[in-house]
Design an enzyme around this catalytic site. Structure first.
Site, PDB file in Angstrom:
ATOM      1  N   ASP A 213      51.987  26.363  30.523  1.00 10.86           N
ATOM      2  CA  ASP A 213      53.100  25.455  30.783  1.00 10.86           C
ATOM      3  C   ASP A 213      52.564  24.059  31.123  1.00 10.86           C
ATOM      4  O   ASP A 213      51.598  23.917  31.886  1.00 10.86           O
ATOM      5  CB  ASP A 213      53.912  26.005  31.963  1.00 10.86           C
ATOM      6  CG  ASP A 213      55.150  25.197  32.253  1.00 10.86           C
ATOM      7  OD1 ASP A 213      56.009  25.091  31.357  1.00 10.86           O
ATOM      8  OD2 ASP A 213      55.264  24.672  33.382  1.00 10.86           O
ATOM      9  N   GLU A 278      51.635  24.513  25.675  1.00  7.79           N
ATOM     10  CA  GLU A 278      52.843  23.698  25.592  1.00  7.79           C
ATOM     11  C   GLU A 278      52.382  22.285  25.924  1.00  7.79           C
ATOM     12  O   GLU A 278      52.260  21.916  27.090  1.00  7.79           O
ATOM     13  CB  GLU A 278      53.908  24.155  26.588  1.00  7.79           C
ATOM     14  CG  GLU A 278      55.190  23.325  26.479  1.00  7.79           C
ATOM     15  CD  GLU A 278      55.901  23.079  27.797  1.00  7.79           C
ATOM     16  OE1 GLU A 278      57.097  22.743  27.775  1.00  7.79           O
ATOM     17  OE2 GLU A 278      55.267  23.190  28.862  1.00  7.79           O
TER      18      GLU A 278
END
Length: 544
Positions: A213, A278
């Site tokens: 993330d 990401e």
């Protein structure tokens, strides 16, 4: 609960991730095993046979760690435990054992940019005060102004508003997201050592990979310099530069040192353990830097998700992604939807138009070389839920900006006549977000075995993708000459060809010379020696 009767090991192929289809499970919205209205690990375990039969290779699970759930688990208080909302470590171990027995791999979300404000480290930092070793793990700073009453710089939260919050002793701490998500100081060796140990903890439990993330965010520019503008002064939010320009808190060169330290850890475990970023960067070249034999295995191609419904847009994105893939020697990752973005049925026009286009886009994606990520419910053709009552929305960004991601997070429908359509066991009526009445006809049960349903289209396409020799090749594609508004490319293995044709032209087109159709997103009709491909439809043709 479902458990395999004859456990089989995971496939030994260390390069499985190069062509895998990965199914994103938004844990709280997938399946509820204990009737509390929230999805959980045992719910996933019970539904594993469905995912095996769908034809995916791996599951990516959103965070299930101990958390106050301010941002749906992306505010982690304990990285080595399961939040009671989702179960416990035994539930996780049982789930991953069953998944591996069914030939499914498990990727878990890792959230390294920030912790929860409920994390013991942050509690210790608040208690210890300015200048303490405990505060060095985070990004605390003195404010500007005569009394330090102004934030240290002009940085904005991605969720809207200032990225700084002042504590009672007068210092400020950085949070690029919610104030309940304080950013870590990744120049601190203790932070780096802690996350290397967290990686090993989950690798030891058998996870096959990590989705990182905010992979671009851990390092901030030295001196915390101003951006130079913010929404208060110009009306433009800094977050609008994501993927378009450089920000002092994203995509700093030093972030790559972190991944060069992580890669040997992943490589030290058997079975092809992997990581996907990401990451947002201002150019494809900078994004490509996250990928390589000494860093991460993949980075999401959000350009494909952002492509408009036009042949030119898709072709440009595909060409750019494949070119970058060749440079870095790693596969492109294609994605149409995820838990942060409006579902593509709605983005493409909603209603029947949006659904037709979404089905065609799925065939386009599955025909491309590389790895494809499927967001739960897209195999059912679910649209965005646009009319959720404000009081039920839980996305922290909604409170700060009025924008909400909750509409793509509504629990998926499994079966039955009434909401929440089998989300929980035994007719449970609880669901943390309400499903619309129109979803009755979109449930798994309503579509299973129904020729032409979106679910059966996905099952068929994924079966062919796994079995067809031309789609097993990891090489590129050959574009074919077509009339305007039509995309067509061929993939070849020996004497076998598979051609994907997508009609975005606005009128029906006749397709010929590519062999027999093997799957189509809409009904084809024969015309002479070819087939009529309707508007907003795609088909695969085979020639051996």
């Amino acid at each position: 609960m479902t458990s395999a009767t004859t456990p089989t090991p995971r496939p030994a192929d260390d390069d499985w991730w190069r062509s895998a289809v990965v199914y994103q499970v938004y844990v709280r919205s997938f399946a509820d095993a204990n009737s509390d209205g929230v999805g959980d690990l045992q719910g996933i375990r019970q539904r594993l046979p469905y995912l095996r039969d769908l034809g995916v290779d791996a599951l990516w699970l959103t965070p299930f760690y101990t958390s106050p759930q301010v941002d749906a688990g992306y505010d982690v208080a304990d990285y080595r435990n399961v939040d009671p909302l989702f179960g416990n470590l035994t539930d996780f171990d049982e789930m991953i054992t069953d998944a591996h027995a069914l030939g499914l791999r498990i990727i878990v979300d890792m959230v390294p940019n920030h912790t929860s404000s409920a994390h013991p480290w942050f509690a210790a930092a608040l208690a210890a005060g300015p200048g303490s070793p405990e505060r060095e793990r985070y990004l605390f700073a003195d404010g500007k102004g005569e009394q330090g009453e102004l934030p240290p710089n002009d940085w904005e939260s991605i969720f809207g508003g200032p990225a700084w919050t002042r504590v009672v002793d007068g210092q400020w701490y950085l949070h690029l997201f919610d104030p309940a998500q304080p950013d870590l100081n990744w120049r601190h060796p203790e932070v780096r050592a802690e996350f290397e140990d967290i990686l090993r903890f989950w690798l030891d439990r058998g996870v096959d990979g990590f989705r990182i993330d905010v992979a671009h965010g851990m390092i901030k520019a030295e001196g915390l310099p101003d951006v130079g503008f913010n929404s208060m002064t110009t009306g433009q939010r800094q977050s609008e530069l994501l993927g378009k320009g450089r920000l002092p808190y994203f995509d700093q060169d030093e972030v790559h040192d972190i991944y060069r330290a992580w890669r040997p850890i992943l490589d030290s475990y058997p079975g092809g353990r992997m990581a996907v970023a990401e990451a947002w960067a201002e150019t494809p070249q900078r994004l490509a830097r996250y990928i390589g034999p000494d860093e991460l295995h993949q980075a999401f191609s959000f350009d494909f998700l952002d492509a408009t419904w036009s042949a030119d847009s898709f072709r440009k994105v595909i060409d750019t992604a494949l070119a970058e893939s060749t440079i870095v020697g790693a596969p492109t990752t294609w994605v149409l939807s995820n838990h942060d973005r409006q579902r593509h049925v709605t983005r493409y026009g909603d209603g029947e138009v949006g659904l037709r286009r979404a089905r065609a886009a799925a065939l386009l994606m599955f025909a491309l070389p590389g790895c494809a990520y499927v967001y739960q419910g897209e195999e059912l053709g679910l649209p965005e839920v646009l009319d959720l009552p404000d009081e039920l929305r839980q996305d922290p960004a909604f409170r700060r900006t009025g924008e909400s991601r909750d509409g793509c997070r509504v629990p998926i429908p499994w079966g039955g006549e009434l909401p929440p359509y089998g989300f929980g066991p035994g007719g449970s009526e609880l669901s943390w977000l309400p499903a619309p009445a129109t979803w009755r006809s979109l449930s798994v049960a309503a579509q299973t075995g129904i020729s032409g349903s979106t679910l059966e289209l996905y099952r068929t396409a994924l079966r062919i993708r796994h079995e067809h020799p031309a789609l097993a090749e990891v090489g590129g594609i050959t574009w074919l000459e077509t009339e305007p508004g039509v995309l067509a490319f061929r993939r070849v293995a020996g004497d076998t060809e598979l051609t994907c044709v997508v009609n975005i032209s606005g009128a029906d087109v006749t397709v010929s010379g590519h062999g027999r159709p093997v799957v189509a997103s809409a009904d084809l009709t024969e015309r002479g020696d070819g087939h009529v491909l309707p508007v907003d439809a795609a088909a695969w043709f085979e020639r051996r």
